[in-house]
Every structure is written in C-alpha cells, then in structure tokens.
Motif scaffolding. Structure first.
Motif, PDB file in Angstrom:
ATOM      1  N   GLY A   3     -24.870  -3.008 -21.858  1.00 22.05           N
ATOM      2  CA  GLY A   3     -25.381  -1.729 -21.367  1.00 22.05           C
ATOM      3  C   GLY A   3     -25.364  -0.657 -22.434  1.00 22.05           C
ATOM      4  N   LEU A   4     -24.319  -0.638 -23.214  1.00 20.69           N
ATOM      5  CA  LEU A   4     -24.212   0.329 -24.310  1.00 20.69           C
ATOM      6  C   LEU A   4     -25.252   0.046 -25.384  1.00 20.69           C
ATOM      7  CD1 LEU A   4     -20.340   0.559 -24.731  1.00 20.69           C
ATOM      8  CD2 LEU A   4     -21.827   2.536 -24.475  1.00 20.69           C
ATOM      9  N   ARG A  18     -17.841   5.147 -28.365  1.00 23.96           N
ATOM     10  CA  ARG A  18     -18.685   5.473 -27.214  1.00 23.96           C
ATOM     11  C   ARG A  18     -17.992   5.142 -25.894  1.00 23.96           C
ATOM     12  NH1 ARG A  18     -24.324   2.693 -28.089  1.00 23.96           N
ATOM     13  NH2 ARG A  18     -24.839   3.872 -26.223  1.00 23.96           N
ATOM     14  N   VAL A  23     -19.590   6.540 -20.809  1.00 23.94           N
ATOM     15  CA  VAL A  23     -19.244   5.287 -20.146  1.00 23.94           C
ATOM     16  C   VAL A  23     -17.763   5.213 -19.827  1.00 23.94           C
ATOM     17  CG1 VAL A  23     -20.012   2.920 -20.218  1.00 23.94           C
ATOM     18  CG2 VAL A  23     -20.325   4.369 -22.228  1.00 23.94           C
ATOM     19  N   TRP A  25     -15.834   7.053 -18.638  1.00 26.97           N
ATOM     20  CA  TRP A  25     -15.426   7.597 -17.344  1.00 26.97           C
ATOM     21  C   TRP A  25     -15.217   6.497 -16.318  1.00 26.97           C
ATOM     22  CZ3 TRP A  25     -13.523  11.592 -18.989  1.00 26.97           C
ATOM     23  CH2 TRP A  25     -14.192  12.614 -19.668  1.00 26.97           C
ATOM     24  N   PHE A  26     -15.873   5.356 -16.496  1.00 24.68           N
ATOM     25  CA  PHE A  26     -15.671   4.299 -15.497  1.00 24.68           C
ATOM     26  C   PHE A  26     -15.448   2.925 -16.109  1.00 24.68           C
ATOM     27  CE2 PHE A  26     -20.126   3.844 -16.259  1.00 24.68           C
ATOM     28  CZ  PHE A  26     -20.615   5.140 -16.257  1.00 24.68           C
ATOM     29  N   TRP A  27     -15.396   2.847 -17.415  1.00 20.84           N
ATOM     30  CA  TRP A  27     -15.032   1.585 -18.061  1.00 20.84           C
ATOM     31  C   TRP A  27     -14.575   1.840 -19.491  1.00 20.84           C
ATOM     32  CZ3 TRP A  27     -14.609  -2.494 -15.028  1.00 20.84           C
ATOM     33  CH2 TRP A  27     -14.224  -3.696 -15.610  1.00 20.84           C
ATOM     34  N   THR A  28     -13.583   1.110 -19.945  1.00 22.37           N
ATOM     35  CA  THR A  28     -13.124   1.242 -21.320  1.00 22.37           C
ATOM     36  C   THR A  28     -12.784  -0.119 -21.904  1.00 22.37           C
ATOM     37  OG1 THR A  28     -10.935   1.686 -20.392  1.00 22.37           O
ATOM     38  CG2 THR A  28     -12.144   3.571 -21.295  1.00 22.37           C
ATOM     39  N   ALA A  29     -12.714  -0.179 -23.229  1.00 23.10           N
ATOM     40  CA  ALA A  29     -12.266  -1.379 -23.931  1.00 23.10           C
ATOM     41  C   ALA A  29     -11.806  -0.950 -25.307  1.00 23.10           C
ATOM     42  CB  ALA A  29     -13.391  -2.402 -24.027  1.00 23.10           C
ATOM     43  N   GLN A  33     -10.725  -5.799 -28.264  1.00 23.02           N
ATOM     44  CA  GLN A  33     -11.483  -6.577 -27.294  1.00 23.02           C
ATOM     45  C   GLN A  33     -12.938  -6.658 -27.722  1.00 23.02           C
ATOM     46  OE1 GLN A  33     -10.739  -4.778 -23.365  1.00 23.02           O
ATOM     47  NE2 GLN A  33     -11.453  -6.720 -22.537  1.00 23.02           N
ATOM     48  N   GLN A  84     -14.839  -5.229  -4.923  1.00 24.77           N
ATOM     49  CA  GLN A  84     -13.859  -4.960  -5.979  1.00 24.77           C
ATOM     50  C   GLN A  84     -12.562  -4.410  -5.398  1.00 24.77           C
ATOM     51  OE1 GLN A  84     -15.419  -2.364  -8.989  1.00 24.77           O
ATOM     52  NE2 GLN A  84     -16.392  -0.980  -7.528  1.00 24.77           N
ATOM     53  N   VAL A  86      -9.418  -2.255  -5.088  1.00 29.28           N
ATOM     54  CA  VAL A  86      -9.093  -0.903  -5.526  1.00 29.28           C
ATOM     55  C   VAL A  86      -7.644  -0.873  -6.003  1.00 29.28           C
ATOM     56  CG1 VAL A  86      -8.964   1.520  -4.821  1.00 29.28           C
ATOM     57  CG2 VAL A  86     -10.668   0.012  -3.789  1.00 29.28           C
ATOM     58  N   ARG A  87      -7.380  -0.260  -7.128  1.00 31.52           N
ATOM     59  CA  ARG A  87      -6.009  -0.108  -7.621  1.00 31.52           C
ATOM     60  C   ARG A  87      -5.835   1.330  -8.054  1.00 31.52           C
ATOM     61  NH1 ARG A  87      -2.846  -4.279  -9.632  1.00 31.52           N
ATOM     62  NH2 ARG A  87      -3.223  -5.796  -8.014  1.00 31.52           N
ATOM     63  N   ARG A 119     -10.693  16.325 -14.862  1.00 30.97           N
ATOM     64  CA  ARG A 119     -11.756  15.351 -14.913  1.00 30.97           C
ATOM     65  C   ARG A 119     -13.069  15.930 -14.382  1.00 30.97           C
ATOM     66  NH1 ARG A 119     -11.736   9.714 -15.699  1.00 30.97           N
ATOM     67  NH2 ARG A 119     -10.470   9.484 -17.565  1.00 30.97           N
ATOM     68  N   THR A 149     -24.867   8.945 -12.521  1.00 29.38           N
ATOM     69  CA  THR A 149     -23.467   8.537 -12.426  1.00 29.38           C
ATOM     70  C   THR A 149     -22.536   9.749 -12.564  1.00 29.38           C
ATOM     71  OG1 THR A 149     -23.585   7.906 -14.758  1.00 29.38           O
ATOM     72  CG2 THR A 149     -23.762   6.150 -13.157  1.00 29.38           C
TER      73      THR A 149
END
Lengths: 174, 174
Positions: A3-4, A18, A23, A25-29, A33, A84, A86-87, A119, A149
């Motif tokens: 996607g990136l 990036r 991004v 805000w809802f996914w990181t790596a 990785q 999914q 939730v945690r 946030r 988003t």
DNA sequence: CCTTTCATGTAATGGGTTACATGATTCG
DNA sequence: CGAATCATGTAACCCATTACATGAAAGG
C-alpha cells in the motif's frame, strides 16, 4: 508495505519513516521487519528495486510495486474480512477501575483522555493539510483514501473523548 | 486475568470462556496462554488455587486473587500509561481503497460497516442487561466498570458506523 | 569534530496463535 | 451411544520488538 509503495516508490529507510505518520496511525513496522519483508516480496515478484546513490555503507535500493504486486494489493483490499480481535489495554484498565480509590480513578481517566485529545489534534492537523487539495476529492487518488481514513480517526477519537468526559461526570463528587 | 479473578474466582477453563464475552470485547487469550500464566501468577504469589471436583481427566483448580494480587492489579490500573500502537487492518485496507474499482470499494465499506453494526448490537444487548441493576451505579462495583466500558464501546462503534455511512455517500454515484 | 540523518542488515527474545494430546461427565 | 461441554496441559510456529552491528554524508 504494498500500500505504501503503490502510493510512491521508497527505500526501506523511507518506508520506516513513512510508517511513523499517516499510515502509522493504524499500522506500524520497525526497520528490522521491513528489510526482510522487502526481500520476501521481491522473491515473490511483487516488488522490484533499482540501486540509487545514497548515504549508507551499503547500496541504497529504491523499491516499487510490480503489476503483480498491485494486483495482489487490489485482491487483498477486496478480499473477505476476518474478524479482528480487539486489544485495548486502556479500556482493560478502565474495566478494573472499580478496584482503585476515587482520586486514582479520576486521574486515570484524565490521563487516558489527554492521550486521545493529543491524537485527535494530530489527526485534525493532518486532515487540514488535505483541505482544498483537489486530489482528495477524487476516489481514484491516494489523497482521497488518506482524507477518508483521517476523517474516521477524527470521528472516533472525538467519540472517545466525549465518552471520557461523560465518565468524569459519573466519577465526580465521590 | 487478575482483573477477571478479582471479580470472581474461576478455573482456567472458565477464564477462557469469560474471555469470549464482556472482557473479550477488548482483550482475549486462548487457554494455552492461560494455564502457564496461572502457574506463573501462583509462583509469584498473586493467585492461589484450591482443588474442586470437576469433569476433566486432571484435577479441577479454582483460582482466586491473593491480597498481593489485588494490590498488584490496583498498582497496574493507576500506573503510568504507555502509548499503545494502533493496529487496525480494516482501516489499513480502506487506506488503499483508491486502488480498486468503485463497486469493490462500496462493497468493502458495506462489509466493514456490517461488522461494526453487529458489534454495536452486542454491546447494546450487554449494556441492556445492566439496566436497572443497582450495583452498576456504584463506583466500587465491577458492574459499574462493565457499564462504563460498554458505554464506551457503544459510543465509538456508533461513531464508526456513522463515519462509514458518510463514506458510502462519498462513494455514491461514481 | 560531533551529532544527526541516511541507510541496511542480523540475532535474540517475547507474546500469541495453532496444533497436539487426553479424558470424564452430561445431554439428547 | 454419540456429540458437546468441561477440563488441563505441552509443543511448534509465527510475528513483532529490542538489541546488536556498521558506516557514509551533511549540518552545526
């Protein structure tokens, strides 16, 4: 990562940068990785790279998605949703709020609220940069998806802040 | 797990059942995680167990928190918050929605919306069971915390559903 | 010259899920 | 009598984070 890269070709380093904002805000790596994953994606034919001159001790590689990679991304977007799990550690804490003293309870809620307010402000700032950008109105443009988003982020964070305000009233007096 | 056991002593099996609903809305764990963790908590003196008669081939053990365990739980609730990374695969998909055909895009949004509507209904049903329960108004009672967290779930899911309705309008015509 | 940024990798560890394994009681 | 529920454990694997490792270019 597909996607990136579909939005803009990047080096592994740029991808990790990036991942911090939009991004992020809802996914990181982390980069540890990203690099092995880029190698795997390339082996699968979903991305390729060309060498460019850069600053590091090793060769700088700029990656971009292949036609197969874009097809893969599209298929994933349209694929079946899995539920999914939730945690949410913050809500988990609030679930045990009955065990602590009234002042500690109010303090916890105030601190949770603060984080969400921060946030919310970040989302609103990001959203403001898309204000008046023509591409953000075009459904086939990445800017459109960014706007959409971010709008979702703003709306749900606002709801959470309102909830915590309500909760503070419930905890008042005591 | 301390939060669960502070509300009511349980066997490992019951903990894994209880993880499905109420708490399960914001945290889950499989039984393969629960049993070793119970052993660790017991070794740390935070929980103890007594044997009760049960149906399994091994002895059935009912666990409850110790005074030290309750103190630990309280300390955790009041402790510093660490920023929690958000990971939302659904929003991540929506972030790449610009890559797919208009019909696929609308379909994705509709399916995401459905899932949230279902969750919202479940929260509302759970919340309804606390309606008129006297304990739910008492800040020192677990039922109070259940009501409060469910209220939060209802409010944020509602915000998400409204957002997705808004998004469907943005994607209309096309 | 020192710190930050650019730049890419590997190794160790930890948390969580899935799969493997066993067996008694209860209900239809 | 067969399926579901109760009941407890271990082993393998996967994903993600943290730590280890290296080093050039640019800016203060």
């Amino acid at each position: 990562m597909l996607g990136l890269l579909a939005r803009r070709p990047s080096t592994g380093y740029e991808l990790s940068r990036r991942m911090e904002r939009p991004v992020g805000w809802f996914w990181t790596a982390g980069h540890s990785q990203i690099y092995p994953e880029l190698a795997r994606l390339e082996a699968a034919g979903l991305v390729t790279h060309e060498d460019v001159e850069g600053a590091g001790p090793r060769q700088t590689k700029r990656y971009h998605v292949t036609a197969a990679g874009l097809a893969d991304l599209r298929a994933w977007v349209a694929a079946e949703l899995e539920p999914q799990p939730v945690r949410d550690l913050e809500v988990l804490r609030l679930w045990s709020i009955w065990t602590v003293e009234p002042e500690a309870a109010r303090d916890l809620v105030r601190r949770v609220r603060e984080g969400h307010v921060e946030r919310l402000a970040a989302y609103e700032a990001d959203l403001a940069t898309l204000d008046g950008v023509a591409e953000a109105a075009d459904r086939t443009r990445p800017e459109f998806a960014s706007r959409v988003t971010l709008e979702g982020g703003v709306r749900s964070r606002r709801a959470v802040v309102e909830w915590l305000d309500w909760l503070l009233e419930e905890l008042a007096d005591g």
